[in-house]
Every structure is written in C-alpha cells, then in structure tokens.
Design a protein around this motif. Sequence first.
Motif, mmCIF file in Angstrom:
data_model
loop_
_atom_site.group_PDB
_atom_site.id
_atom_site.type_symbol
_atom_site.label_atom_id
_atom_site.label_comp_id
_atom_site.label_asym_id
_atom_site.label_seq_id
_atom_site.Cartn_x
_atom_site.Cartn_y
_atom_site.Cartn_z
ATOM 1 N N ALA A 154 68.581 35.296 51.870
ATOM 2 C CA ALA A 154 67.102 35.174 51.973
ATOM 3 C C ALA A 154 67.041 36.832 52.386
ATOM 4 O O ALA A 154 66.057 36.839 51.273
ATOM 5 C CB ALA A 154 66.986 34.595 53.188
ATOM 6 N N LEU A 155 67.356 37.861 52.904
ATOM 7 C CA LEU A 155 66.743 38.754 52.455
ATOM 8 C C LEU A 155 67.475 39.840 51.778
ATOM 9 O O LEU A 155 66.768 40.678 51.182
ATOM 10 C CB LEU A 155 68.111 39.210 53.330
ATOM 11 N N ALA A 156 68.698 38.884 50.737
ATOM 12 C CA ALA A 156 68.769 39.289 49.665
ATOM 13 C C ALA A 156 68.104 39.451 48.660
ATOM 14 O O ALA A 156 67.287 39.850 47.473
ATOM 15 C CB ALA A 156 70.569 39.205 49.018
ATOM 16 N N ALA A 157 67.268 38.386 49.060
ATOM 17 C CA ALA A 157 66.619 37.427 47.676
ATOM 18 C C ALA A 157 65.087 37.912 48.081
ATOM 19 O O ALA A 157 64.513 38.476 46.735
ATOM 20 C CB ALA A 157 66.150 35.731 47.780
ATOM 21 N N ALA A 158 64.390 37.956 48.858
ATOM 22 C CA ALA A 158 63.786 38.831 49.325
ATOM 23 C C ALA A 158 63.657 40.778 48.638
ATOM 24 O O ALA A 158 62.734 41.102 47.922
ATOM 25 C CB ALA A 158 63.003 39.197 50.976
ATOM 26 N N GLU A 159 64.932 41.018 49.337
ATOM 27 C CA GLU A 159 64.691 42.430 48.206
ATOM 28 C C GLU A 159 64.795 42.439 47.131
ATOM 29 O O GLU A 159 63.874 43.182 46.703
ATOM 30 C CB GLU A 159 65.875 42.728 48.578
ATOM 31 N N ALA A 160 65.182 41.241 45.926
ATOM 32 C CA ALA A 160 64.885 40.912 44.574
ATOM 33 C C ALA A 160 63.677 40.944 44.370
ATOM 34 O O ALA A 160 63.209 41.431 42.962
ATOM 35 C CB ALA A 160 65.917 40.446 44.537
ATOM 36 N N MET A 161 63.246 40.284 45.182
ATOM 37 C CA MET A 161 62.532 39.987 45.160
ATOM 38 C C MET A 161 60.769 41.059 44.829
ATOM 39 O O MET A 161 60.239 40.965 43.593
ATOM 40 C CB MET A 161 61.412 38.588 45.692
ATOM 41 N N CYS A 162 61.024 41.773 45.708
ATOM 42 C CA CYS A 162 60.113 42.751 46.466
ATOM 43 C C CYS A 162 60.260 44.029 45.112
ATOM 44 O O CYS A 162 59.111 44.895 44.223
ATOM 45 C CB CYS A 162 60.637 43.496 47.411
ATOM 46 N N ALA A 163 61.367 44.117 44.481
ATOM 47 C CA ALA A 163 61.471 45.647 43.641
ATOM 48 C C ALA A 163 61.175 44.434 42.216
ATOM 49 O O ALA A 163 60.747 45.471 41.441
ATOM 50 C CB ALA A 163 63.502 45.346 43.587
ATOM 51 N N GLN A 164 61.368 43.546 41.797
ATOM 52 C CA GLN A 164 61.047 43.053 40.773
ATOM 53 C C GLN A 164 59.884 43.074 40.831
ATOM 54 O O GLN A 164 58.552 43.660 39.722
ATOM 55 C CB GLN A 164 61.078 41.722 40.612
ATOM 56 N N ARG A 165 58.547 43.355 41.840
ATOM 57 C CA ARG A 165 57.088 43.340 41.449
ATOM 58 C C ARG A 165 56.881 44.699 42.222
ATOM 59 O O ARG A 165 55.710 45.519 42.494
ATOM 60 C CB ARG A 165 56.609 42.029 42.897
ATOM 61 N N GLY A 166 57.882 46.082 42.159
ATOM 62 C CA GLY A 166 57.142 46.874 42.391
ATOM 63 C C GLY A 166 57.528 47.547 43.599
ATOM 64 O O GLY A 166 56.554 48.492 43.807
ATOM 65 N N GLU A 167 57.690 46.715 44.972
ATOM 66 C CA GLU A 167 57.622 47.330 46.203
ATOM 67 C C GLU A 167 58.268 47.445 46.665
ATOM 68 O O GLU A 167 59.783 46.742 45.958
ATOM 69 C CB GLU A 167 57.011 45.310 46.892
ATOM 70 N N ARG A 168 58.647 47.814 47.804
ATOM 71 C CA ARG A 168 59.763 48.304 48.644
ATOM 72 C C ARG A 168 60.031 47.243 49.712
ATOM 73 O O ARG A 168 59.135 47.653 50.746
ATOM 74 C CB ARG A 168 59.887 49.567 48.673
ATOM 75 N N LEU A 169 61.141 46.976 49.977
ATOM 76 C CA LEU A 169 60.991 46.054 51.570
ATOM 77 C C LEU A 169 62.640 47.013 51.999
ATOM 78 O O LEU A 169 63.235 47.007 52.142
ATOM 79 C CB LEU A 169 62.270 44.778 51.198
ATOM 80 N N THR A 170 60.877 48.252 53.380
ATOM 81 C CA THR A 170 61.723 49.111 54.061
ATOM 82 C C THR A 170 62.282 48.460 54.621
ATOM 83 O O THR A 170 62.502 47.276 55.017
ATOM 84 C CB THR A 170 60.016 50.310 54.726
ATOM 85 N N GLU A 171 62.543 49.575 55.754
ATOM 86 C CA GLU A 171 63.807 49.309 56.971
ATOM 87 C C GLU A 171 62.610 48.160 58.001
ATOM 88 O O GLU A 171 63.628 47.072 58.195
ATOM 89 C CB GLU A 171 64.087 50.434 57.290
ATOM 90 N N ILE A 172 61.801 48.522 58.302
ATOM 91 C CA ILE A 172 61.258 48.200 59.343
ATOM 92 C C ILE A 172 60.544 46.500 58.553
ATOM 93 O O ILE A 172 60.680 45.390 59.182
ATOM 94 C CB ILE A 172 59.523 48.337 59.706
ATOM 95 N N ARG A 173 59.918 46.528 57.188
ATOM 96 C CA ARG A 173 59.336 45.742 56.198
ATOM 97 C C ARG A 173 60.461 44.362 56.517
ATOM 98 O O ARG A 173 60.128 42.916 57.016
ATOM 99 C CB ARG A 173 58.473 45.339 55.237
ATOM 100 N N ARG A 174 62.206 44.427 56.546
ATOM 101 C CA ARG A 174 63.068 43.996 56.298
ATOM 102 C C ARG A 174 63.354 43.296 57.797
ATOM 103 O O ARG A 174 63.784 42.159 57.933
ATOM 104 C CB ARG A 174 64.106 45.023 55.347
ATOM 105 N N ALA A 175 63.216 44.656 58.916
ATOM 106 C CA ALA A 175 63.701 44.008 60.366
ATOM 107 C C ALA A 175 62.863 42.539 60.595
ATOM 108 O O ALA A 175 63.073 41.887 61.269
ATOM 109 C CB ALA A 175 63.725 45.233 60.623
ATOM 110 N N ALA A 176 61.616 42.886 60.333
ATOM 111 C CA ALA A 176 60.847 42.124 60.769
ATOM 112 C C ALA A 176 60.598 41.005 59.726
ATOM 113 O O ALA A 176 60.373 39.381 60.730
ATOM 114 C CB ALA A 176 59.170 42.894 60.424
ATOM 115 N N TYR A 177 61.351 40.608 58.648
ATOM 116 C CA TYR A 177 61.627 39.932 57.681
ATOM 117 C C TYR A 177 62.867 39.291 59.022
ATOM 118 O O TYR A 177 63.127 37.287 58.933
ATOM 119 C CB TYR A 177 61.384 39.687 56.685
ATOM 120 N N ALA A 178 63.755 39.820 58.684
ATOM 121 C CA ALA A 178 65.630 39.234 59.708
ATOM 122 C C ALA A 178 64.763 38.657 61.050
ATOM 123 O O ALA A 178 65.417 36.889 61.038
ATOM 124 C CB ALA A 178 66.117 40.226 60.147
#
Length: 157
Positions: free
Chosen positions: A4-28
Amino acid sequence: MRKALAAAEAMCAQRGERLTEIRRAAYAELLEAGQPLSAYELLQRLQSRLDKPLAPPTVYRPLEFLVQQGLAHRLESTHAFMACDHPADHHHQVLYLVCTDCGGAEEVRAPAVDGLIAQTASSHGFVLKRQVTEVQGRCGDCNEQTDKSGGDQGGGR
Ligand SMILES: [Zn+2]
Ligand SMILES: [Zn+2]
C-alpha cells in the motif's frame, strides 16, 4: 502494508507530488491502526514512531495532504481520519459505515444511495458539489460480540 505504501508513493510521484517522510509515516500509522484515528491519536502514534515531540501542525499538514490525494478520508461525523486502501479508485458511490461501539469504519459501495441523493437534489433545483454519506451504528464484529455475551448470560440457566 508495504504494498500500500509503495502504491501510494507511485501514485504521488505520478501526480508530481512527494510522499515525504512525515506524510508516509502518517499514512503508515493510519494503515496500521486499521480504524479511524483522531488527529490527536495520530500525533501520539507518530511521536512514538519517530521518537521525537511533534507540534500539532506537524500532523495536520500531512493529514490534509493525504485527504487531498485520496489516501485518507476524514469522517465528518467523528472528525477521525481513516486510511483508504483503494485510493486510485473513484469514490463517487461510497457509503461510510461508522461503528459507534468500537470506532471502526468501513467504506462500502452504494451506487443506489448516490443516485437517490443526486436525483432528490436536482428535483429541488439544487446542484450537488460535494457529498459524503455516513451512517452510524454497530458493526458486524461488535454485533457478534454482543450476541455472544448475550448468549452466555442466557446459557447460565
Ligand atoms: Zn477510500
Ligand atoms: Zn464495531
């Protein structure tokens, strides 16, 4: 969860957004919790995960981002945040079942509900802009537990 985290990362990258450490940690944390968390609960979990004190805005901004990206939903009725495990899908025909016993919530598809709401609104000349449908009650798990404890009492002769 790693998926799920990898998918979220890929989705953000595709949209030109970044899943920063804190965003990633919050989602996790939201994924791990498996049920909606208040911003305060999330803050506490993040503090112990990252092992450092965090100011409340530190958690609000990533939450806002997650909601914008569809990675999390904010429940209107309880102001809690829940992770979405299918962020890439459309969310038009969704109904949130919010359990008032355990605080859990589930997203289910409910096309008929949306159709009815849209139809009712337009028949009043009302243009629908945003719609979140939530119902509160007791979830299947909690119901089962209540049934069991009820049965135990009854079985005591
Ligand atoms: Zn969702
Ligand atoms: Zn429940």
